[in-house]
Design a protein around this motif. Sequence first.
Motif, PDB file in Angstrom:
ATOM      1  N   LEU A   1       0.824  -1.208   0.000  1.00 30.81           N
ATOM      2  CA  LEU A   1       0.000   0.000   0.000  1.00 30.81           C
ATOM      3  C   LEU A   1       0.861   1.262   0.000  1.00 30.81           C
ATOM      4  CD1 LEU A   1      -2.752   1.527   0.397  1.00 30.81           C
ATOM      5  CD2 LEU A   1      -2.308   1.327   2.862  1.00 30.81           C
ATOM      6  N   THR A   2       1.781   1.359   0.964  1.00 31.30           N
ATOM      7  CA  THR A   2       2.570   2.586   1.102  1.00 31.30           C
ATOM      8  C   THR A   2       3.563   2.764  -0.040  1.00 31.30           C
ATOM      9  OG1 THR A   2       4.170   1.438   2.540  1.00 31.30           O
ATOM     10  CG2 THR A   2       2.353   2.609   3.612  1.00 31.30           C
ATOM     11  N   GLY A   3       3.982   1.665  -0.665  1.00 36.94           N
ATOM     12  CA  GLY A   3       4.907   1.760  -1.784  1.00 36.94           C
ATOM     13  C   GLY A   3       4.207   1.854  -3.123  1.00 36.94           C
ATOM     14  N   GLY A   4       3.152   1.059  -3.297  1.00 38.43           N
ATOM     15  CA  GLY A   4       2.475   1.024  -4.590  1.00 38.43           C
ATOM     16  C   GLY A   4       1.544   2.190  -4.829  1.00 38.43           C
ATOM     17  N   ILE A   5       1.001   2.764  -3.759  1.00 36.68           N
ATOM     18  CA  ILE A   5       0.084   3.893  -3.893  1.00 36.68           C
ATOM     19  C   ILE A   5       0.625   5.121  -3.152  1.00 36.68           C
ATOM     20  CG2 ILE A   5      -2.282   4.704  -3.555  1.00 36.68           C
ATOM     21  CD1 ILE A   5      -3.220   1.828  -3.601  1.00 36.68           C
ATOM     22  N   GLY A   6       1.145   4.908  -1.950  1.00 39.38           N
ATOM     23  CA  GLY A   6       1.620   6.025  -1.134  1.00 39.38           C
ATOM     24  C   GLY A   6       2.793   6.771  -1.740  1.00 39.38           C
TER      25      GLY A   6
ATOM     26  N   PRO B   1       3.748   6.870  -5.021  1.00 40.70           N
ATOM     27  CA  PRO B   1       3.294   7.670  -6.166  1.00 40.70           C
ATOM     28  C   PRO B   1       2.548   8.948  -5.748  1.00 40.70           C
ATOM     29  CG  PRO B   1       2.952   5.364  -6.632  1.00 40.70           C
ATOM     30  CD  PRO B   1       3.381   5.453  -5.191  1.00 40.70           C
ATOM     31  N   ALA B   2       1.763   8.872  -4.663  1.00 39.86           N
ATOM     32  CA  ALA B   2       1.092  10.080  -4.174  1.00 39.86           C
ATOM     33  C   ALA B   2       2.119  11.095  -3.683  1.00 39.86           C
ATOM     34  CB  ALA B   2       0.122   9.725  -3.052  1.00 39.86           C
ATOM     35  N   ALA B   3       3.100  10.608  -2.917  1.00 42.52           N
ATOM     36  CA  ALA B   3       4.162  11.496  -2.438  1.00 42.52           C
ATOM     37  C   ALA B   3       4.934  12.102  -3.601  1.00 42.52           C
ATOM     38  CB  ALA B   3       5.112  10.720  -1.522  1.00 42.52           C
ATOM     39  N   HIS B   4       5.166  11.292  -4.616  1.00 39.75           N
ATOM     40  CA  HIS B   4       5.886  11.746  -5.800  1.00 39.75           C
ATOM     41  C   HIS B   4       5.164  12.913  -6.461  1.00 39.75           C
ATOM     42  CE1 HIS B   4       6.222  11.414 -10.298  1.00 39.75           C
ATOM     43  NE2 HIS B   4       7.498  11.553  -9.994  1.00 39.75           N
ATOM     44  N   GLU B   5       3.861  12.825  -6.555  1.00 36.88           N
ATOM     45  CA  GLU B   5       3.089  13.925  -7.120  1.00 36.88           C
ATOM     46  C   GLU B   5       3.220  15.180  -6.252  1.00 36.88           C
ATOM     47  OE1 GLU B   5       0.926  14.435  -9.867  1.00 36.88           O
ATOM     48  OE2 GLU B   5       2.106  12.746 -10.583  1.00 36.88           O
TER      49      GLU B   5
ATOM     50  N   MET C   1      12.823   9.855   2.883  1.00 35.27           N
ATOM     51  CA  MET C   1      12.593  11.274   2.658  1.00 35.27           C
ATOM     52  C   MET C   1      13.633  11.898   1.724  1.00 35.27           C
ATOM     53  SD  MET C   1      11.448  12.495   6.505  1.00 35.27           S
ATOM     54  CE  MET C   1      10.960  14.154   6.026  1.00 35.27           C
ATOM     55  N   HIS C   2      14.824  11.318   1.655  1.00 32.20           N
ATOM     56  CA  HIS C   2      15.850  11.858   0.757  1.00 32.20           C
ATOM     57  C   HIS C   2      15.443  11.754  -0.711  1.00 32.20           C
ATOM     58  CE1 HIS C   2      16.780   7.540   0.766  1.00 32.20           C
ATOM     59  NE2 HIS C   2      17.288   7.744  -0.435  1.00 32.20           N
ATOM     60  N   PHE C   3      14.440  10.930  -1.005  1.00 29.53           N
ATOM     61  CA  PHE C   3      13.939  10.796  -2.370  1.00 29.53           C
ATOM     62  C   PHE C   3      13.496  12.152  -2.919  1.00 29.53           C
ATOM     63  CE2 PHE C   3      10.222  10.043  -5.192  1.00 29.53           C
ATOM     64  CZ  PHE C   3      10.854   9.332  -6.196  1.00 29.53           C
ATOM     65  N   ARG C   4      12.993  13.006  -2.038  1.00 29.96           N
ATOM     66  CA  ARG C   4      12.529  14.323  -2.481  1.00 29.96           C
ATOM     67  C   ARG C   4      13.677  15.119  -3.118  1.00 29.96           C
ATOM     68  NH1 ARG C   4      13.102  20.076  -2.342  1.00 29.96           N
ATOM     69  NH2 ARG C   4      11.058  20.881  -2.914  1.00 29.96           N
ATOM     70  N   ILE C   5      14.840  15.089  -2.502  1.00 27.03           N
ATOM     71  CA  ILE C   5      15.991  15.842  -3.009  1.00 27.03           C
ATOM     72  C   ILE C   5      16.546  15.187  -4.270  1.00 27.03           C
ATOM     73  CG2 ILE C   5      18.353  16.576  -2.517  1.00 27.03           C
ATOM     74  CD1 ILE C   5      17.531  16.716   0.452  1.00 27.03           C
TER      75      ILE C   5
ATOM     76  N   ARG D   1       4.115  20.072  -0.691  1.00 26.11           N
ATOM     77  CA  ARG D   1       5.402  19.381  -0.641  1.00 26.11           C
ATOM     78  C   ARG D   1       5.618  18.768   0.743  1.00 26.11           C
ATOM     79  NH1 ARG D   1       7.287  24.112  -3.215  1.00 26.11           N
ATOM     80  NH2 ARG D   1       8.498  24.705  -1.354  1.00 26.11           N
ATOM     81  N   GLY D   2       5.165  19.490   1.771  1.00 27.40           N
ATOM     82  CA  GLY D   2       5.272  18.956   3.133  1.00 27.40           C
ATOM     83  C   GLY D   2       4.469  17.680   3.316  1.00 27.40           C
ATOM     84  N   VAL D   3       3.287  17.614   2.705  1.00 28.61           N
ATOM     85  CA  VAL D   3       2.481  16.388   2.776  1.00 28.61           C
ATOM     86  C   VAL D   3       3.207  15.250   2.059  1.00 28.61           C
ATOM     87  CG1 VAL D   3       0.280  15.311   2.163  1.00 28.61           C
ATOM     88  CG2 VAL D   3       0.330  17.690   2.935  1.00 28.61           C
ATOM     89  N   GLY D   4       3.851  15.572   0.939  1.00 29.38           N
ATOM     90  CA  GLY D   4       4.628  14.562   0.236  1.00 29.38           C
ATOM     91  C   GLY D   4       5.760  14.024   1.092  1.00 29.38           C
ATOM     92  N   LEU D   5       6.477  14.908   1.782  1.00 33.51           N
ATOM     93  CA  LEU D   5       7.553  14.471   2.678  1.00 33.51           C
ATOM     94  C   LEU D   5       6.992  13.645   3.833  1.00 33.51           C
ATOM     95  CD1 LEU D   5       9.789  17.663   2.823  1.00 33.51           C
ATOM     96  CD2 LEU D   5      10.507  15.378   2.093  1.00 33.51           C
ATOM     97  N   TYR D   6       5.829  14.025   4.311  1.00 32.68           N
ATOM     98  CA  TYR D   6       5.156  13.262   5.377  1.00 32.68           C
ATOM     99  C   TYR D   6       4.907  11.822   4.936  1.00 32.68           C
ATOM    100  CZ  TYR D   6       1.107  11.812   8.204  1.00 32.68           C
ATOM    101  OH  TYR D   6       0.235  11.115   9.003  1.00 32.68           O
ATOM    102  N   LEU D   7       4.441  11.636   3.703  1.00 35.80           N
ATOM    103  CA  LEU D   7       4.222  10.274   3.198  1.00 35.80           C
ATOM    104  C   LEU D   7       5.538   9.527   3.029  1.00 35.80           C
ATOM    105  CD1 LEU D   7       1.428  10.897   0.520  1.00 35.80           C
ATOM    106  CD2 LEU D   7       1.191   9.666   2.697  1.00 35.80           C
ATOM    107  N   LEU D   8       6.586  10.229   2.601  1.00 35.91           N
ATOM    108  CA  LEU D   8       7.890   9.578   2.447  1.00 35.91           C
ATOM    109  C   LEU D   8       8.477   9.178   3.801  1.00 35.91           C
ATOM    110  CD1 LEU D   8       9.498  11.771  -0.364  1.00 35.91           C
ATOM    111  CD2 LEU D   8       8.654   9.428  -0.565  1.00 35.91           C
TER     112      LEU D   8
END
Length: 318
Positions: free
Chosen positions: A63-68, A70-74, A97-101, A84-91
């Motif tokens: 769930l968190t990888g297959g859907i979560g 991709p949501a964070a990625h958006e 979280m380093h994925f964002r950078i 962006r903060g919500v995206g980091l929260y999901l990561l």
Amino acid sequence: MLDALPLGPVGHSARGDAPTSNRLLVLYAAAQTAVVGWVLFLVFTRHYGVGELIGIALSLGTLTGGIGIPAAHELIHSRNQRLRGVGLYLLAFVLYMHFRIEHIHGHHHAVATPDDPATAHRGEGLWRFVARSVPQQFASAWRIEQRLRTGPKGEVKRTNRLIAYVAIQVSLLLAVGLALGVSALLVLIGQAAMAILFLEATNYIEHYGLERLRTTRGYEPVAPQHSWNTTSLLTNSLAFNLGLHADHHAHPQRGFLTLRHREEAPQLPAGYLAMLAVAAVPPLWRRIMHPRLDAFHRQAVNLSALDPLQEEHDVHHA
């Protein structure tokens, strides 16, 4: 198997706007929070065997990888700081979280080149790619952050976000371990590992074997031919249109409901879910994908030969 069936396609017309996209993503973040909290509470209050805990972790990580993710990625692509903060929260849920950078400042600039740790090389198997990509992406994020926080005269402009991200994730682990016990902590770590595997396997199929040409001025610009696309209804419904990947790279901040299918991009024979299963068996993956890769390269060469603006003398394969 449903993902291999022609239950679509999607991406030929917009199905919403950016505000609608953002509302759906935030709603998903709230729903995932409730699900993860409920699962960890059940692990804390009930007695599960080892096999059951493994199953819970793998299911939650799907769930968190297959859907979560991709949501964070958006969300991390948004111009809005709160989103962006919500995206980091999901990561943070998946300890990545380093994925964002790395994704924003690394992958989108270096995709389909040897400089991108998230691009799979031709002939590279999934499991070897994951073992290479995960540590290289963290190292890349560290280098990028050091560069971004350093001024033109070498002065440090701000604190290192990567250190803050690691501190947040360690604090999350400590909080879960102290409040809900060892079993809940292990489930949280296990689901994160599964989610990361899901993400990196998706990275693997999105750009496998595709290369940008190198010119005398560096690499050619990112174009639709540097991403594998799929119009699978199931994949794009679950992953917020991530399968329309060529258009995402062309317009990174475009809301997922407005992404379009790009005919000029190479097309996967099935959706992400089906192709992930194929990628898990490297010989089968190569047998299916290499003929498609060769055919696409031949087509690209033929189109280049017809293009009078092609720089024949200063262009060669990277």
